[in-house]
Design a protein around this motif. Structure first.
Motif, PDB file in Angstrom:
ATOM      1  N   VAL A 122       0.848  -1.181   0.000  1.00 55.64           N
ATOM      2  CA  VAL A 122       0.000   0.000   0.000  1.00 55.64           C
ATOM      3  C   VAL A 122       0.892   1.243   0.000  1.00 55.64           C
ATOM      4  N   ALA A 123       0.681   2.124  -0.979  1.00 59.22           N
ATOM      5  CA  ALA A 123       1.417   3.379  -1.052  1.00 59.22           C
ATOM      6  C   ALA A 123       0.722   4.414  -0.171  1.00 59.22           C
ATOM      7  N   VAL A 124       1.494   5.050   0.715  1.00 57.37           N
ATOM      8  CA  VAL A 124       0.937   6.031   1.652  1.00 57.37           C
ATOM      9  C   VAL A 124       1.606   7.375   1.401  1.00 57.37           C
ATOM     10  N   LEU A 125       0.817   8.362   0.997  1.00 55.33           N
ATOM     11  CA  LEU A 125       1.353   9.707   0.837  1.00 55.33           C
ATOM     12  C   LEU A 125       1.736  10.210   2.230  1.00 55.33           C
ATOM     13  N   ALA A 126       3.043  10.364   2.461  1.00 53.50           N
ATOM     14  CA  ALA A 126       3.546  10.550   3.831  1.00 53.50           C
ATOM     15  C   ALA A 126       3.522  12.007   4.269  1.00 53.50           C
ATOM     16  N   THR A 127       2.349  12.597   4.284  1.00 54.57           N
ATOM     17  CA  THR A 127       2.196  13.935   4.831  1.00 54.57           C
ATOM     18  C   THR A 127       2.271  13.860   6.357  1.00 54.57           C
ATOM     19  N   PRO A 128       2.702  14.938   7.020  1.00 54.53           N
ATOM     20  CA  PRO A 128       2.787  14.910   8.491  1.00 54.53           C
ATOM     21  C   PRO A 128       1.414  15.067   9.135  1.00 54.53           C
ATOM     22  N   ARG A 129       0.608  14.012   9.007  1.00 54.06           N
ATOM     23  CA  ARG A 129      -0.753  14.007   9.544  1.00 54.06           C
ATOM     24  C   ARG A 129      -0.983  12.700  10.294  1.00 54.06           C
ATOM     25  N   ILE A 130      -1.919  12.729  11.217  1.00 53.20           N
ATOM     26  CA  ILE A 130      -2.211  11.527  11.995  1.00 53.20           C
ATOM     27  C   ILE A 130      -2.736  10.410  11.094  1.00 53.20           C
ATOM     28  N   GLU A 131      -3.399  10.776   9.975  1.00 52.75           N
ATOM     29  CA  GLU A 131      -3.888   9.755   9.046  1.00 52.75           C
ATOM     30  C   GLU A 131      -2.749   8.920   8.477  1.00 52.75           C
ATOM     31  N   THR A 132      -1.604   9.540   8.255  1.00 52.72           N
ATOM     32  CA  THR A 132      -0.443   8.794   7.763  1.00 52.72           C
ATOM     33  C   THR A 132      -0.005   7.750   8.783  1.00 52.72           C
ATOM     34  N   VAL A 133       0.038   8.137  10.045  1.00 54.63           N
ATOM     35  CA  VAL A 133       0.440   7.220  11.106  1.00 54.63           C
ATOM     36  C   VAL A 133      -0.546   6.053  11.211  1.00 54.63           C
ATOM     37  N   VAL A 134      -1.826   6.362  11.170  1.00 54.38           N
ATOM     38  CA  VAL A 134      -2.846   5.307  11.260  1.00 54.38           C
ATOM     39  C   VAL A 134      -2.707   4.319  10.103  1.00 54.38           C
ATOM     40  N   ALA A 135      -2.496   4.844   8.896  1.00 49.71           N
ATOM     41  CA  ALA A 135      -2.387   3.965   7.733  1.00 49.71           C
ATOM     42  C   ALA A 135      -1.158   3.069   7.828  1.00 49.71           C
ATOM     43  N   VAL A 136      -0.009   3.637   8.206  1.00 51.65           N
ATOM     44  CA  VAL A 136       1.213   2.835   8.306  1.00 51.65           C
ATOM     45  C   VAL A 136       1.083   1.785   9.401  1.00 51.65           C
ATOM     46  N   VAL A 137       0.574   2.177  10.561  1.00 50.77           N
ATOM     47  CA  VAL A 137       0.409   1.219  11.655  1.00 50.77           C
ATOM     48  C   VAL A 137      -0.607   0.143  11.270  1.00 50.77           C
ATOM     49  N   GLY A 138      -1.674   0.530  10.578  1.00 49.36           N
ATOM     50  CA  GLY A 138      -2.650  -0.451  10.116  1.00 49.36           C
ATOM     51  C   GLY A 138      -2.029  -1.474   9.189  1.00 49.36           C
ATOM     52  N   CYS A 139      -1.183  -1.018   8.276  1.00 48.93           N
ATOM     53  CA  CYS A 139      -0.493  -1.947   7.383  1.00 48.93           C
ATOM     54  C   CYS A 139       0.409  -2.888   8.171  1.00 48.93           C
ATOM     55  N   VAL A 178       8.028   4.813  -8.027  1.00 46.88           N
ATOM     56  CA  VAL A 178       7.794   4.136  -6.755  1.00 46.88           C
ATOM     57  C   VAL A 178       6.611   3.173  -6.875  1.00 46.88           C
ATOM     58  N   LEU A 179       5.539   3.622  -7.507  1.00 48.67           N
ATOM     59  CA  LEU A 179       4.351   2.759  -7.622  1.00 48.67           C
ATOM     60  C   LEU A 179       4.625   1.556  -8.513  1.00 48.67           C
ATOM     61  N   ASP A 180       5.293   1.783  -9.639  1.00 51.77           N
ATOM     62  CA  ASP A 180       5.579   0.670 -10.545  1.00 51.77           C
ATOM     63  C   ASP A 180       6.574  -0.297  -9.922  1.00 51.77           C
ATOM     64  N   ASP A 181       7.617   0.240  -9.297  1.00 51.32           N
ATOM     65  CA  ASP A 181       8.668  -0.611  -8.743  1.00 51.32           C
ATOM     66  C   ASP A 181       8.156  -1.434  -7.569  1.00 51.32           C
ATOM     67  N   SER A 182       7.311  -0.838  -6.733  1.00 48.99           N
ATOM     68  CA  SER A 182       6.804  -1.545  -5.547  1.00 48.99           C
ATOM     69  C   SER A 182       5.597  -2.419  -5.856  1.00 48.99           C
ATOM     70  N   ALA A 183       4.998  -2.230  -7.030  1.00 52.65           N
ATOM     71  CA  ALA A 183       3.758  -2.938  -7.391  1.00 52.65           C
ATOM     72  C   ALA A 183       2.658  -2.672  -6.371  1.00 52.65           C
ATOM     73  N   ALA A 184       2.556  -1.411  -5.932  1.00 52.11           N
ATOM     74  CA  ALA A 184       1.521  -1.041  -4.965  1.00 52.11           C
ATOM     75  C   ALA A 184       0.134  -1.299  -5.545  1.00 52.11           C
ATOM     76  N   THR A 185      -0.776  -1.755  -4.694  1.00 45.39           N
ATOM     77  CA  THR A 185      -2.131  -2.097  -5.138  1.00 45.39           C
ATOM     78  C   THR A 185      -3.179  -1.102  -4.654  1.00 45.39           C
ATOM     79  N   ALA A 186      -2.790  -0.186  -3.764  1.00 43.97           N
ATOM     80  CA  ALA A 186      -3.754   0.795  -3.249  1.00 43.97           C
ATOM     81  C   ALA A 186      -2.982   2.046  -2.831  1.00 43.97           C
ATOM     82  N   TRP A 187      -3.727   3.126  -2.651  1.00 42.18           N
ATOM     83  CA  TRP A 187      -3.144   4.435  -2.348  1.00 42.18           C
ATOM     84  C   TRP A 187      -3.865   5.036  -1.149  1.00 42.18           C
ATOM     85  N   VAL A 188      -3.102   5.703  -0.264  1.00 41.53           N
ATOM     86  CA  VAL A 188      -3.684   6.402   0.878  1.00 41.53           C
ATOM     87  C   VAL A 188      -3.264   7.870   0.800  1.00 41.53           C
TER      88      VAL A 188
END
Length: 443
Positions: A23-40, A62-72
């Motif tokens: 899962v690709a996570v747009l790493a903005t400095p927000r609590i949503e980023t932390v929740v998404a990473v911890v959830g993964c 990054v998306l092609d190389d990692s073969a990410a299947t979803a975006w946050v």
């Protein structure tokens, strides 16, 4: 958020993951980023942090190389992956997932200073071992509150700066941006920063003095200039803790909270880590604090490999199991290490001497006329390489200043280590981590 709120929201997010990711996570400095990473992490799905300022080409790589299947996160143009929402108020009950320590936890992309960024795969086991080693080195406890404003797409800001407090059970407060004003206004016992942050804090005397109540001021991701180290120590009343690591290795060297802190040195191996220095012929170098060698490391906190690049992975390890960092270092007889620079750009072979660019930079930064500096070796028909210092002056740039800086190095270090040329510039090219991109200096 409290620990229980974070866990509930993260488990709820984990329950909505459509597949095994990544899962690709747009790493903005927000609590949503932390929740998404911890959830993964809880679900055993690899998270791929994406820099918020990444351009379309970098995002696509990054998306092609990692073969990410979803975006946050907010989806930029050109990203056609399904977007997963993050609900901070969600509750997930007692859901649990089977996650093996060897499973990949994060895919972190290198800065790409020498080519396309490579995906570094860190396992759950490696992250746990790396963080536990820092708990030991820094006396990190649940009573600590960590403060920083670093980006959340790399090891320093995300793994150490967010997962570290979660691992130990303490608190973390992110300041949004790492400005002296925001650091001074936030109460904490530990503060993380890169040298640029500490340099700005050292220049703001009130901000530096406001950190006097913290027990640990940690600097990393690049060498901390000695004058900045000394200014922070003088103003905040405590010497910074310097440490060394890479995306591939987490932190392998650090000064200890209960030990010596020496300006220009990054300490000794952390719990579980080992180091060795090798000469050009592969033999050992003496532990005299001066002789430069290629730094190699090993330990349980190291990465599993570069994603999809078995050749690059194999080339980064020796036959007997040591990771070749690509950095040059010296080590004293007490096990303290001094990083001299990158072997590819910071080892200068001039007039038959092997010279580390880092020690020349440190010498020049001791001069008040020098705000920033980068030293490189350029081809020279006579010397092999000629030492050139690119200097951002703190005042006027004059030929007399250039001559004075050359003379300073000749007196401070050795005659053969003096720059043969000083070039003044308004700024040094840096990447998102603040590291100087020496390959771009000529441009």
């Amino acid at each position: 958020m409290s620990s229980s709120q974070l866990r509930d929201a993260a488990l709820a997010f984990a329950g909505r993951l459509p597949d095994s990711g990544p899962v690709a996570v747009l790493a903005t400095p927000r609590i949503e980023t932390v929740v998404a990473v911890v959830g993964c992490l809880l679900a055993g799905v690899p998270a791929v942090p994406v820099p918020p300022d990444a351009g379309p080409a970098e995002v696509r790589h990054v998306l092609d190389d990692s073969a990410a299947t979803a975006w946050v996160g907010e989806r930029p143009d050109g990203v056609d992956l399904a977007t997963l929402p993050v609900d901070l108020a969600a509750r997930a009950g007692a859901a649990t997932y089977a996650v093996e320590p060897s499973d990949p936890a994060l895919v972190l992309y290198t800065s790409g200073t020498t080519g396309a960024p490579k995906g570094v795969t860190l396992s759950h086991r490696a992250i746990a071992a790396g963080l536990d080693a820092l708990v030991d080195a820094w006396g990190w406890t649940p009573d600590d509150t960590l403060v920083h404003g670093l980006p959340l797409f790399h090891t320093h800001g995300l793994v150490l700066g967010v997962l570290g407090p979660l691992r130990v059970g303490g608190r973390v407060q992110h300041t949004g941006r790492p400005t002296p004003e925001r650091y001074a206004a936030t109460e904490g016992t530990m503060f993380f920063g890169v040298p640029t942050v500490w340099s700005r804090i050292a220049a703001d005397h009130d901000a530096a003095r406001a950190l006097a109540s913290a027990r640990l001021l940690v600097s990393g991701s690049a060498p901390l200039p000695v004058p900045v180290f000394e200014a922070v120590e003088r103003l905040a009343g405590r010497a910074p803790v310097e440490r060394y690591g890479m995306t591939e290795t987490m932190i392998t060297l650090s000064a200890r909270a209960d030990g010596e802190r020496r300006a220009g040195w990054v300490g000794s191996p952390v719990l579980g880590a080992q180091t060795r220095l090798r000469a050009e012929d592969g033999g050992p170098v003496p532990d005299d604090g001066e002789t430069i060698g290629r730094l190699e490391v090993r330990g349980p906190m190291l990465f599993d490999g570069y994603l999809g690049q078995p050749t690059a992975t194999a080339e980064s390890w020796t036959d007997d199991g040591w990771f070749v960092t690509g950095d040059l270092a010296a080590r004293d007889d007490g096990g303290f290490h001094r990083i001299v620079g990158r072997e590819s750009v910071d080892l200068i072979k001039s007039g038959g001497y092997r010279i580390g660019a880092g020690e020349i930079e440190t010498s020049l930064l001791a001069r008040p006329e020098v705000a920033e500096v980068a030293v490189v070796g350029v081809p020279d028909d006579d010397l092999g390489q000629r030492i050139v210092a690119w200097v951002v002056p703190s005042g006027a740039a004059t030929p007399a200043l250039g001559r004075a800086l050359v003379d300073h190095v000749a007196r401070d270090l050795a005659w053969h280590k003096r720059p043969r040329e000083v070039r003044f510039t308004q700024a040094l090219p840096r990447n998102a981590m603040g590291k100087v991109q020496k390959g771009r200096l000529e441009a």
